[in-house]
Design an enzyme around this catalytic site. Sequence first.
Site, PDB file in Angstrom:
ATOM      1  N   TYR A  19      19.068  39.386  66.525  1.00 12.23           N
ATOM      2  CA  TYR A  19      19.819  38.246  65.977  1.00 12.23           C
ATOM      3  C   TYR A  19      19.697  37.041  66.902  1.00 12.23           C
ATOM      4  O   TYR A  19      19.418  35.924  66.454  1.00 12.23           O
ATOM      5  CB  TYR A  19      21.288  38.654  65.785  1.00 12.23           C
ATOM      6  CG  TYR A  19      22.196  37.505  65.439  1.00 12.23           C
ATOM      7  CD1 TYR A  19      22.141  36.908  64.184  1.00 12.23           C
ATOM      8  CD2 TYR A  19      23.111  37.014  66.364  1.00 12.23           C
ATOM      9  CE1 TYR A  19      22.963  35.845  63.860  1.00 12.23           C
ATOM     10  CE2 TYR A  19      23.942  35.957  66.045  1.00 12.23           C
ATOM     11  CZ  TYR A  19      23.865  35.372  64.800  1.00 12.23           C
ATOM     12  OH  TYR A  19      24.679  34.322  64.487  1.00 12.23           O
ATOM     13  N   GLU A  41      31.825  34.460  60.004  1.00 18.21           N
ATOM     14  CA  GLU A  41      32.572  34.133  61.232  1.00 18.21           C
ATOM     15  C   GLU A  41      34.062  34.355  61.010  1.00 18.21           C
ATOM     16  O   GLU A  41      34.768  34.820  61.909  1.00 18.21           O
ATOM     17  CB  GLU A  41      32.302  32.697  61.679  1.00 18.21           C
ATOM     18  CG  GLU A  41      30.909  32.455  62.223  1.00 18.21           C
ATOM     19  CD  GLU A  41      30.592  33.149  63.542  1.00 18.21           C
ATOM     20  OE1 GLU A  41      31.505  33.688  64.202  1.00 18.21           O
ATOM     21  OE2 GLU A  41      29.405  33.150  63.920  1.00 18.21           O
ATOM     22  N   TRP A  49      30.965  40.387  67.125  1.00 17.99           N
ATOM     23  CA  TRP A  49      29.928  39.961  66.198  1.00 17.99           C
ATOM     24  C   TRP A  49      29.009  41.129  65.846  1.00 17.99           C
ATOM     25  O   TRP A  49      28.493  41.195  64.725  1.00 17.99           O
ATOM     26  CB  TRP A  49      29.146  38.784  66.777  1.00 17.99           C
ATOM     27  CG  TRP A  49      28.153  38.234  65.804  1.00 17.99           C
ATOM     28  CD1 TRP A  49      26.793  38.252  65.918  1.00 17.99           C
ATOM     29  CD2 TRP A  49      28.426  37.601  64.544  1.00 17.99           C
ATOM     30  NE1 TRP A  49      26.211  37.676  64.812  1.00 17.99           N
ATOM     31  CE2 TRP A  49      27.197  37.262  63.954  1.00 17.99           C
ATOM     32  CE3 TRP A  49      29.595  37.301  63.857  1.00 17.99           C
ATOM     33  CZ2 TRP A  49      27.101  36.645  62.716  1.00 17.99           C
ATOM     34  CZ3 TRP A  49      29.499  36.668  62.624  1.00 17.99           C
ATOM     35  CH2 TRP A  49      28.251  36.349  62.071  1.00 17.99           C
TER      36      TRP A  49
END
Length: 185
Positions: A19, A41, A49
Amino acid sequence: MTEPKRCRWAQGDALMAAYHDSEWGVPVRDSRLLWEMLMLEGFQAGLSWSIILKRREGFRAAFAGWDPHKVAAFGAADIERLMADPGIIRARAKIAAAIGNARAYLALTERGEDFGNWAWDLAGGRPVKGDGETVPARTPASEAISKALKAKGFKFVGPVIVYAWMQAVGMVNDHASDCFRRDQV
């Protein structure tokens, strides 16, 4: 072969490294993708995350490919379906916020505003490069964008969430000074 030097948060986890290397900090201008990332988010709030990344495809399936028109039409039965879906974060307030945010997104576009242009204009129109050493949790820009999003009816868009979003979609380049991606994005 040695691994390239990455931001500390992306080291030691293949999914996070991928990522980091291909998405994080790359400027996104596509309105729908910007909205999708803002929704993710919001779901990430209070979590890591990496949890969101592991469930990203589950989110896409559960939220109709993050098509705002389809998500805006979700009702009570969809909320219950989503609350039972192990492929996503099952938080009722976050689910309701995503549905409401789809409606806010559509209301903005129905007024003739492009979400991507609107968001980037608020962010100054071009990426801002951080100092490579300190990474704030929020900035005056994220506070202003958060306030503007809330004024448009968006939820789960506080200044900390908005700053993380700004980093993810390349409005801010907060790659570490010794990270190989810092000068590439």
